[in-house]
Design a protein around this motif. Sequence first.
Motif, mmCIF file in Angstrom:
data_model
loop_
_atom_site.group_PDB
_atom_site.id
_atom_site.type_symbol
_atom_site.label_atom_id
_atom_site.label_comp_id
_atom_site.label_asym_id
_atom_site.label_seq_id
_atom_site.Cartn_x
_atom_site.Cartn_y
_atom_site.Cartn_z
ATOM 1 N N CYS A 1 0.831 -1.211 0.000
ATOM 2 C CA CYS A 1 0.000 0.000 0.000
ATOM 3 C C CYS A 1 0.864 1.258 0.000
ATOM 4 O O CYS A 1 0.440 2.318 -0.473
ATOM 5 C CB CYS A 1 -0.925 0.018 1.217
ATOM 6 S SG CYS A 1 -2.237 -1.213 1.203
ATOM 7 N N THR B 1 -4.606 -0.743 5.752
ATOM 8 C CA THR B 1 -5.153 -1.957 6.357
ATOM 9 C C THR B 1 -5.721 -2.849 5.257
ATOM 10 O O THR B 1 -5.761 -2.456 4.087
ATOM 11 C CB THR B 1 -6.216 -1.609 7.417
ATOM 12 O OG1 THR B 1 -6.500 -2.767 8.203
ATOM 13 C CG2 THR B 1 -7.506 -1.113 6.765
ATOM 14 N N VAL C 1 -8.810 -5.664 3.799
ATOM 15 C CA VAL C 1 -10.202 -6.105 3.858
ATOM 16 C C VAL C 1 -10.337 -7.373 3.021
ATOM 17 O O VAL C 1 -9.496 -7.674 2.173
ATOM 18 C CB VAL C 1 -11.175 -5.028 3.344
ATOM 19 C CG1 VAL C 1 -11.051 -3.742 4.151
ATOM 20 C CG2 VAL C 1 -10.951 -4.742 1.853
ATOM 21 N N PHE D 1 -15.343 1.662 1.284
ATOM 22 C CA PHE D 1 -14.219 2.467 0.805
ATOM 23 C C PHE D 1 -14.539 3.041 -0.560
ATOM 24 O O PHE D 1 -15.435 2.564 -1.266
ATOM 25 C CB PHE D 1 -12.927 1.654 0.769
ATOM 26 C CG PHE D 1 -13.025 0.326 0.044
ATOM 27 C CD1 PHE D 1 -12.706 0.218 -1.296
ATOM 28 C CD2 PHE D 1 -13.424 -0.815 0.726
ATOM 29 C CE1 PHE D 1 -12.780 -0.998 -1.960
ATOM 30 C CE2 PHE D 1 -13.510 -2.050 0.069
ATOM 31 C CZ PHE D 1 -13.187 -2.137 -1.269
ATOM 32 N N LYS E 1 -9.667 3.434 -3.162
ATOM 33 C CA LYS E 1 -9.295 2.512 -2.074
ATOM 34 C C LYS E 1 -8.905 3.253 -0.796
ATOM 35 O O LYS E 1 -7.956 2.880 -0.101
ATOM 36 C CB LYS E 1 -8.180 1.550 -2.508
ATOM 37 C CG LYS E 1 -8.626 0.466 -3.477
ATOM 38 C CD LYS E 1 -7.521 -0.538 -3.710
ATOM 39 C CE LYS E 1 -7.974 -1.677 -4.611
ATOM 40 N NZ LYS E 1 -6.875 -2.646 -4.894
ATOM 41 N N ALA F 1 -10.567 4.196 2.875
ATOM 42 C CA ALA F 1 -11.680 3.794 3.732
ATOM 43 C C ALA F 1 -12.633 4.955 3.970
ATOM 44 O O ALA F 1 -12.207 6.100 4.146
ATOM 45 C CB ALA F 1 -11.143 3.288 5.066
ATOM 46 N N TYR G 1 -17.522 -6.053 2.394
ATOM 47 C CA TYR G 1 -16.143 -6.308 2.795
ATOM 48 C C TYR G 1 -16.022 -6.285 4.318
ATOM 49 O O TYR G 1 -16.598 -5.419 4.979
ATOM 50 C CB TYR G 1 -15.193 -5.254 2.206
ATOM 51 C CG TYR G 1 -15.075 -5.340 0.710
ATOM 52 C CD1 TYR G 1 -14.109 -6.155 0.114
ATOM 53 C CD2 TYR G 1 -15.932 -4.622 -0.120
ATOM 54 C CE1 TYR G 1 -13.995 -6.239 -1.266
ATOM 55 C CE2 TYR G 1 -15.837 -4.706 -1.504
ATOM 56 C CZ TYR G 1 -14.863 -5.520 -2.065
ATOM 57 O OH TYR G 1 -14.769 -5.606 -3.437
ATOM 58 N N HIS H 1 -13.323 -6.254 7.638
ATOM 59 C CA HIS H 1 -11.999 -5.741 7.984
ATOM 60 C C HIS H 1 -11.125 -6.841 8.571
ATOM 61 O O HIS H 1 -11.582 -7.658 9.364
ATOM 62 C CB HIS H 1 -12.153 -4.608 9.002
ATOM 63 C CG HIS H 1 -10.867 -3.975 9.385
ATOM 64 N ND1 HIS H 1 -10.548 -3.640 10.677
ATOM 65 C CD2 HIS H 1 -9.791 -3.615 8.636
ATOM 66 C CE1 HIS H 1 -9.350 -3.097 10.710
ATOM 67 N NE2 HIS H 1 -8.870 -3.070 9.493
ATOM 68 N N TYR I 1 -2.774 -3.377 10.748
ATOM 69 C CA TYR I 1 -2.544 -2.016 10.263
ATOM 70 C C TYR I 1 -1.073 -1.787 9.975
ATOM 71 O O TYR I 1 -0.205 -2.403 10.588
ATOM 72 C CB TYR I 1 -2.974 -0.983 11.314
ATOM 73 C CG TYR I 1 -4.389 -1.081 11.788
ATOM 74 C CD1 TYR I 1 -5.415 -0.460 11.093
ATOM 75 C CD2 TYR I 1 -4.708 -1.785 12.943
ATOM 76 C CE1 TYR I 1 -6.717 -0.532 11.531
ATOM 77 C CE2 TYR I 1 -6.012 -1.866 13.395
ATOM 78 C CZ TYR I 1 -7.017 -1.239 12.687
ATOM 79 O OH TYR I 1 -8.314 -1.326 13.125
ATOM 80 N N ILE J 1 -6.757 1.139 1.637
ATOM 81 C CA ILE J 1 -7.290 -0.219 1.712
ATOM 82 C C ILE J 1 -6.664 -1.097 0.632
ATOM 83 O O ILE J 1 -6.494 -0.663 -0.509
ATOM 84 C CB ILE J 1 -8.824 -0.210 1.500
ATOM 85 C CG1 ILE J 1 -9.536 0.537 2.640
ATOM 86 C CG2 ILE J 1 -9.368 -1.626 1.336
ATOM 87 C CD1 ILE J 1 -9.516 -0.164 3.953
#
Length: 252
Positions: free
Chosen positions: A117, A127, A129, A148, A152, A154, A180, A182, A186, A224
């Motif tokens: 990410c 994070t 999903v 989200f 992407k 959230a 989705y 979670h 993180y 995300i």
Amino acid sequence: MNVLGIIPARYGSTRLEGKPLLDICGKPMIQLVYEQAKKILEHVVIATDDERIVKAVKDFGGDVVMTSPDHNTGTNRCLEAYRVYKKRRDVKFDIVVNIQGDEPLLDPEQIRLLISCFDKRTTRMATLVIPVKETENVVENDGVFVTFDKMKNALYFSRSVIPYVRDADKSEWQKKHTFYKHIGMYAFKPQSLVAFASLQQTSLEVAESLEQNRWLENGKKITIEITDTKTIGVDTQADLEKVRKIVLSKQK
């Protein structure tokens, strides 16, 4: 990039006392999580406030940091552990990953996906999903759900199924929308971890008992990424027995 993986581990649990030290096929659960994380990260440390966990980690040769018992969230515990470990090893880290200590079936590739990410230069917190495929998860409102945007980022995390599908029976919702859930792992830029921990709790965070909403409610973004790898968090005795069977089957 230098990445530090931190695994918060508390002894106390309302549903499963001493959870990090529960035996899974000859090893404490926290050891399985640690070993999975070490498959992909050079630097991994367990952050705890309990001497029994410290001893267990040292017994299997893991890295551990004793933290204050007064932290009200895992993220705040991570910040203290990050500061102690950084000073101990004299390493500058680019990313800090908060890894759940109750997921002994952690897939190392999920850590790699989460770190990816940060290929987007604007990412400060990220994070994972997973698409919901079992209808009962939506019908029974099981888990933490997230929405989200197209970039992407959230929008919101909730213990209720979101979004609400109007003019349809709940059993039909998944035919009309992809939901989705979670996965509670993180990653932060270090300065964002510091900023997050310094923020006061917010009303949405308290209402949902989901600390990630604190970041969103302060106008920040959470990047995300989507995984298809299902994880099993150990919250109950039934979860523990399920994980034991899976680990045992892999050992045969």
